[in-house]
Design a protein around this motif. Sequence first.
Motif, PDB file in Angstrom:
ATOM      1  N   ASP A 209      -9.507  -2.687 -62.616  1.00 46.20           N
ATOM      2  CA  ASP A 209      -8.425  -2.600 -61.855  1.00 46.20           C
ATOM      3  C   ASP A 209      -8.391  -2.404 -60.454  1.00 46.20           C
ATOM      4  N   ALA A 210      -7.592  -3.149 -59.508  1.00 50.47           N
ATOM      5  CA  ALA A 210      -8.030  -2.618 -58.212  1.00 50.47           C
ATOM      6  C   ALA A 210      -6.590  -2.968 -57.514  1.00 50.47           C
ATOM      7  N   THR A 211      -6.517  -2.618 -56.100  1.00 55.94           N
ATOM      8  CA  THR A 211      -5.429  -2.950 -55.395  1.00 55.94           C
ATOM      9  C   THR A 211      -5.810  -3.557 -54.242  1.00 55.94           C
ATOM     10  N   SER A 212      -5.066  -4.496 -53.585  1.00 53.74           N
ATOM     11  CA  SER A 212      -5.400  -5.192 -52.406  1.00 53.74           C
ATOM     12  C   SER A 212      -4.205  -5.199 -51.532  1.00 53.74           C
ATOM     13  N   GLY A 213      -3.867  -5.853 -50.540  1.00 49.99           N
ATOM     14  CA  GLY A 213      -2.948  -6.185 -49.836  1.00 49.99           C
ATOM     15  C   GLY A 213      -2.915  -7.153 -48.654  1.00 49.99           C
ATOM     16  N   ASN A 214      -1.590  -7.308 -48.038  1.00 56.59           N
ATOM     17  CA  ASN A 214      -1.427  -8.557 -46.887  1.00 56.59           C
ATOM     18  C   ASN A 214      -0.768  -7.262 -45.813  1.00 56.59           C
ATOM     19  N   VAL A 215      -1.429  -7.515 -44.589  1.00 54.20           N
ATOM     20  CA  VAL A 215      -1.019  -6.994 -43.174  1.00 54.20           C
ATOM     21  C   VAL A 215       0.175  -8.025 -42.923  1.00 54.20           C
ATOM     22  N   VAL A 216       1.352  -7.408 -42.489  1.00 55.51           N
ATOM     23  CA  VAL A 216       2.465  -8.269 -41.945  1.00 55.51           C
ATOM     24  C   VAL A 216       2.852  -7.693 -40.658  1.00 55.51           C
ATOM     25  N   ALA A 217       3.180  -8.476 -39.725  1.00 58.09           N
ATOM     26  CA  ALA A 217       3.601  -8.063 -38.382  1.00 58.09           C
ATOM     27  C   ALA A 217       4.582  -9.068 -37.697  1.00 58.09           C
ATOM     28  N   GLU A 218       5.405  -8.961 -36.576  1.00 56.78           N
ATOM     29  CA  GLU A 218       6.070 -10.114 -36.017  1.00 56.78           C
ATOM     30  C   GLU A 218       6.151  -9.879 -34.565  1.00 56.78           C
ATOM     31  N   VAL A 219       6.018 -11.137 -34.065  1.00 55.96           N
ATOM     32  CA  VAL A 219       6.711 -11.132 -32.334  1.00 55.96           C
ATOM     33  C   VAL A 219       7.687 -12.195 -32.303  1.00 55.96           C
ATOM     34  N   GLY A 220       8.217 -12.017 -31.338  1.00 58.99           N
ATOM     35  CA  GLY A 220       9.196 -13.125 -31.089  1.00 58.99           C
ATOM     36  C   GLY A 220      10.652 -12.884 -31.276  1.00 58.99           C
ATOM     37  N   PRO A 221      11.440 -13.831 -31.126  1.00 55.88           N
ATOM     38  CA  PRO A 221      13.066 -13.628 -31.494  1.00 55.88           C
ATOM     39  C   PRO A 221      13.443 -13.635 -33.133  1.00 55.88           C
ATOM     40  N   ASP A 222      14.364 -13.050 -33.440  1.00 53.73           N
ATOM     41  CA  ASP A 222      14.702 -12.928 -34.680  1.00 53.73           C
ATOM     42  C   ASP A 222      15.543 -13.997 -35.251  1.00 53.73           C
ATOM     43  N   THR A 223      14.687 -15.028 -35.617  1.00 54.88           N
ATOM     44  CA  THR A 223      15.193 -16.248 -35.762  1.00 54.88           C
ATOM     45  C   THR A 223      14.908 -16.244 -37.654  1.00 54.88           C
ATOM     46  N   ASP A 224      15.830 -17.141 -38.010  1.00 54.05           N
ATOM     47  CA  ASP A 224      15.743 -17.300 -39.636  1.00 54.05           C
ATOM     48  C   ASP A 224      14.563 -17.960 -40.002  1.00 54.05           C
ATOM     49  N   ASP A 225      14.298 -19.070 -38.951  1.00 53.96           N
ATOM     50  CA  ASP A 225      12.811 -19.722 -39.278  1.00 53.96           C
ATOM     51  C   ASP A 225      11.671 -19.107 -38.676  1.00 53.96           C
ATOM     52  N   THR A 268      11.132 -19.613 -31.686  1.00 51.50           N
ATOM     53  CA  THR A 268      10.991 -19.015 -33.074  1.00 51.50           C
ATOM     54  C   THR A 268      10.140 -17.973 -33.367  1.00 51.50           C
ATOM     55  N   ARG A 269      10.278 -17.084 -34.353  1.00 50.21           N
ATOM     56  CA  ARG A 269       9.732 -16.065 -34.708  1.00 50.21           C
ATOM     57  C   ARG A 269       8.244 -16.270 -35.166  1.00 50.21           C
ATOM     58  N   VAL A 270       7.430 -15.578 -34.828  1.00 48.41           N
ATOM     59  CA  VAL A 270       6.152 -15.794 -35.403  1.00 48.41           C
ATOM     60  C   VAL A 270       5.862 -14.490 -36.391  1.00 48.41           C
ATOM     61  N   ARG A 271       5.599 -14.619 -37.294  1.00 47.43           N
ATOM     62  CA  ARG A 271       4.946 -13.698 -38.483  1.00 47.43           C
ATOM     63  C   ARG A 271       3.434 -13.676 -38.409  1.00 47.43           C
ATOM     64  N   PHE A 272       2.783 -12.648 -38.181  1.00 50.42           N
ATOM     65  CA  PHE A 272       1.453 -12.449 -38.330  1.00 50.42           C
ATOM     66  C   PHE A 272       0.862 -11.953 -39.716  1.00 50.42           C
ATOM     67  N   VAL A 273      -0.103 -12.594 -40.448  1.00 50.54           N
ATOM     68  CA  VAL A 273      -0.213 -12.069 -41.855  1.00 50.54           C
ATOM     69  C   VAL A 273      -1.911 -12.180 -41.947  1.00 50.54           C
ATOM     70  N   GLY A 274      -2.588 -10.850 -42.301  1.00 52.12           N
ATOM     71  CA  GLY A 274      -3.622 -10.702 -42.618  1.00 52.12           C
ATOM     72  C   GLY A 274      -3.635 -10.567 -44.143  1.00 52.12           C
ATOM     73  N   PHE A 275      -4.435 -11.746 -44.716  1.00 50.76           N
ATOM     74  CA  PHE A 275      -4.234 -11.731 -46.264  1.00 50.76           C
ATOM     75  C   PHE A 275      -5.520 -10.934 -46.930  1.00 50.76           C
ATOM     76  N   GLY A 276      -5.168 -10.202 -47.918  1.00 52.62           N
ATOM     77  CA  GLY A 276      -6.194  -9.938 -48.738  1.00 52.62           C
ATOM     78  C   GLY A 276      -6.535 -10.646 -49.799  1.00 52.62           C
ATOM     79  N   ALA A 277      -7.876 -10.476 -50.299  1.00 51.61           N
ATOM     80  CA  ALA A 277      -8.195 -11.086 -51.701  1.00 51.61           C
ATOM     81  C   ALA A 277      -8.245 -12.616 -51.459  1.00 51.61           C
ATOM     82  N   GLU A 278      -8.688 -13.153 -50.162  1.00 49.32           N
ATOM     83  CA  GLU A 278      -8.883 -14.438 -50.250  1.00 49.32           C
ATOM     84  C   GLU A 278     -10.045 -14.913 -51.097  1.00 49.32           C
ATOM     85  N   GLU A 279     -11.144 -14.316 -50.827  1.00 54.14           N
ATOM     86  CA  GLU A 279     -12.638 -14.714 -51.260  1.00 54.14           C
ATOM     87  C   GLU A 279     -12.466 -14.750 -52.785  1.00 54.14           C
ATOM     88  N   VAL A 280     -11.767 -14.017 -53.479  1.00 54.83           N
ATOM     89  CA  VAL A 280     -11.665 -14.196 -55.097  1.00 54.83           C
ATOM     90  C   VAL A 280     -10.517 -15.055 -55.490  1.00 54.83           C
TER      91      VAL A 280
END
Length: 439
Positions: A209-225, A268-280
């Motif tokens: 069993d193992a643990t991965s994760g996603n990195v999340v961060a944001e720039v820009g205005p606080d819009t719903d979209d 519009t707000r931009v959400r940056f995501v560094g995904f984990g576990a793509e290769e599997v």
Amino acid sequence: MTDWIGDTFTSDVGWTHLESLVDVGNRMAGSDGERAGLELTRDALAAAGARDARIEAFDIQGWERGDSEIRRGGEPVASGRSACIALPRSPSGEAAGELVDLGYGLPEDFEDGEVAGAVVVVSSTTPDSVDRFVHRREKYYHAVEAGAAAFVFVNHVEGTLPPTGSVGTADDPIGAIPAVGVSKETGSRLIRRYEGDELLVDVDCEIPDATSGNVVAEVGPDTDDYLVASSHVDAHDIAEGAMDNGAGTATIVEVARALAAREDELDTRVRFVGFGAEEVGLVGSSLFAEAVDPERVKAVVNVDSNVFGRTLTLDHHGFDALEATAERVSDRFDHPIALGGELVPHSDHWPFVERGIPGYMVSGETEGRGRGWGHTGADTLDKLESRNLREQAILLTELVVELAADDVNTSRKRGEEIAAALEREGKATGMKITGDWPF
């Protein structure tokens, strides 16, 4: 103002992050190295000016490599990691059968009944005469369905480099039969000397069993979209993962730095995501996409395997607004961008696109098919150029600002439209056999 262009072209933020990622070493999904890569990316995004940088952890099926080999009559004929490596998420164990060469491993190659009980050998590429690329996992599951005992995946690129790449499905993460990768030279030798002979494929691995994760961060205005700008942080354990996908992750860090300085231009707000576990199996992006409201995600800009060449390829999946935006950016900078309209059901944009969310697959333009040095031990930093990273970060920064504009309408597609396009492009058959058909 164009000062940001000069700042980006002289910035070393992205390249420094790329060096940090490749120096981690093994970033296999669920490993300590992947966690280190996620933490480095979180900290780099925060330092670049993105806010609320964090890691959102999730559990995965782990897989840890041991030694693998192919034997004939008890004698090794392919052994050692320079000659024979397990494909991630292969089961551990031994399987024997007659060696059968299926060439390119096209779907029809598995239909003549020779595969049952055999050790099948297939190439990592697809001939140009076939109108779609047949993915490794599709070839593997055709072999499983036809009753093969084991699967041998042969690199089509010269250089004694065995290829890697996962098997398994979302529902059954560990594959059904042992699977290994061998170099072009080893594969040619096996076929020439032993075709028709009984060989044994032996895979040793651990399945914790193992643990991965996603990195999340944001720039820009606080819009719903919001827009998603993404990459994957994990890499295969046999290489530095410089191109695939340290380069993509370094690029979005550089884009985050540039956008942080242009926040007042973002509608519009931009959400940056560094995904984990793509290769599997696109695990991190699938979990993330399942949790979003599709109506709130304006578009996805996913960067995977770039920087090794100057020209970006933007596969826009037939979304007109994405095609038009890429053309405007290319014209504005008088810089070529290769565009593709067909669906690309691989990498982290796909869990969004299959739900009808407009998304780009951003990569480097290549000649011919296949990954080149990707998924081998030769995916190393020396093959990349900082100039390319900076130029591509400039283009993608402008692309994101354009997409974020209130006057750009990114219409969604219905699920039946996506399904029909996959059928039309001949990709549905492969997705159904690999368990990736969501419709």
